[in-house]
Motif scaffolding. Structure first.
Motif, mmCIF file in Angstrom:
data_model
loop_
_atom_site.group_PDB
_atom_site.id
_atom_site.type_symbol
_atom_site.label_atom_id
_atom_site.label_comp_id
_atom_site.label_asym_id
_atom_site.label_seq_id
_atom_site.Cartn_x
_atom_site.Cartn_y
_atom_site.Cartn_z
ATOM 1 N N LYS A 110 -86.420 28.790 123.452
ATOM 2 C CA LYS A 110 -85.360 29.190 122.539
ATOM 3 C C LYS A 110 -84.009 28.729 123.091
ATOM 4 N N THR A 167 -91.993 26.013 122.759
ATOM 5 C CA THR A 167 -90.661 25.406 122.719
ATOM 6 C C THR A 167 -89.647 26.482 123.067
ATOM 7 N N GLN A 213 -92.643 23.446 112.707
ATOM 8 C CA GLN A 213 -91.263 23.040 112.949
ATOM 9 C C GLN A 213 -91.018 22.780 114.428
ATOM 10 N N SER A 214 -91.690 23.534 115.287
ATOM 11 C CA SER A 214 -91.461 23.426 116.734
ATOM 12 C C SER A 214 -92.284 22.327 117.394
#
Length: 299
Positions: A19, A17, A134-135
């Protein structure tokens, strides 16, 4: 080098993912970046194969609860078809990512050939299910996926789950040990797990030899090494997606890898996560190439 060498280039970045400051993760540049600093010239491979990756996107899969699953699955199938043609004892294969999700296609290729082992040298376990991420990035779950954990569309491509049996995997070098929820899945698995503390306690050379003894005792068809460069100390390799202060140094890397790459049942090594966007002058890359080519002279 006792065996001919192939280089496979898999510049995939869909497993990460991006940034907030990024257009896309820079790991897709890794094969060309290493070539720029003469890695390919030093290795002098018999063949160089490349499978270009699809454009970067983030598409959340509601069914699998991860990002970019369909594109990664399709890429993995193409990877496995390409690798399968050359995955023989006659060749040592150097597989350049990209991100860690390239393991799926590599493991799928091995599964087609037989029953293989994996030495997973990484600063993270990558052995979690989506609800712990989380990603929702597949590069943080790739080891779990190839061992059969996760949604069936990822774990059971061509009805070949698991691509590598848990008990045939050594997961070595994890420095993210403070989060109990993160490490619980691998602690509760059949994977041979050596976090960074346990790795130092057991010894780098001994851990490699323990793995080789397992390969020989189980009469496996061979093994692959996974090297995520974030297993190295941050002071020598900060050019990674998820930085960790703790890690190993180059002498420790050599002590671990030389017994493995020199073993006749080693089919190759995949190298992932070095991001040229964070090393624009090659300050980290040049010493990495020096040390890894020294290691690979043991093939």
């Amino acid at each position: 080098m006792k065996r001919d060498v192939n280089i496979f280039e898999f510049p995939l970045n869909l497993g990460l993912t991006k940034k907030d400051h990024e257009t896309e993760p820079g790991v897709r540049k890794l094969p060309d970046w290493l070539n720029k600093f003469n890695f390919h010239q030093e290795i002098n491979p018999k063949h160089i194969f490349r499978l270009n990756a699809p454009p970067y996107t983030i598409e959340f899969d509601e069914e699998a609860q991860v990002n970019n699953s369909d594109a990664i699955i399709e890429y993995a199938k193409q990877q496995s078809d390409l690798i399968s043609k050359y995955f023989t004892p006659d060749y040592f294969n150097i597989i350049l990512g990209g991100d860690c999700s390239i393991l799926i296609g590599n493991a799928l290729a091995m599964r087609k050939k037989g029953n293989f082992g994996l030495f997973y040298l990484d600063g993270h376990t990558d052995f979690i299910l989506p609800h712990l991420s989380q990603s929702r990035a597949i590069a943080g779950m790739d080891l779990a996926i190839i061992a059969g954990l996760g949604h069936e569309k990822l774990t059971n491509i061509n009805h070949l789950r698991p691509y590598i049996e848990e008990e045939n995997i050594f997961c070595v070098g994890n420095a993210e040990t403070q989060d109990q929820h993160y490490v619980e899945p691998i602690i509760n698995s059949k994977v041979h797990y050596f976090d960074l503390f346990k790795l130092r306690q057991n010894g780098f050379y001994k851990t490699a030899k323990d793995f080789l003894n397992m390969i020989e005792n189980k009469k496996l068809d061979g093994f692959l090494i996974h090297l995520d460069v974030d297993v190295l100390k941050d002071e020598i390799m900060p050019a990674v997606d998820s930085r960790m202060e703790e890690g190993i140094d180059y002498p420790e890397l050599k002590e671990t890898l030389i017994p493995l790459v020199s073993h006749p049942e080693c089919r190759g090594i995949e190298i992932t996560i070095l991001d040229p966007n964070y090393d624009q002058d090659g300050i980290c890359t040049i010493p990495f190439i020096h040390h890894i080519t020294e290691i690979l002279k043991s093939i």
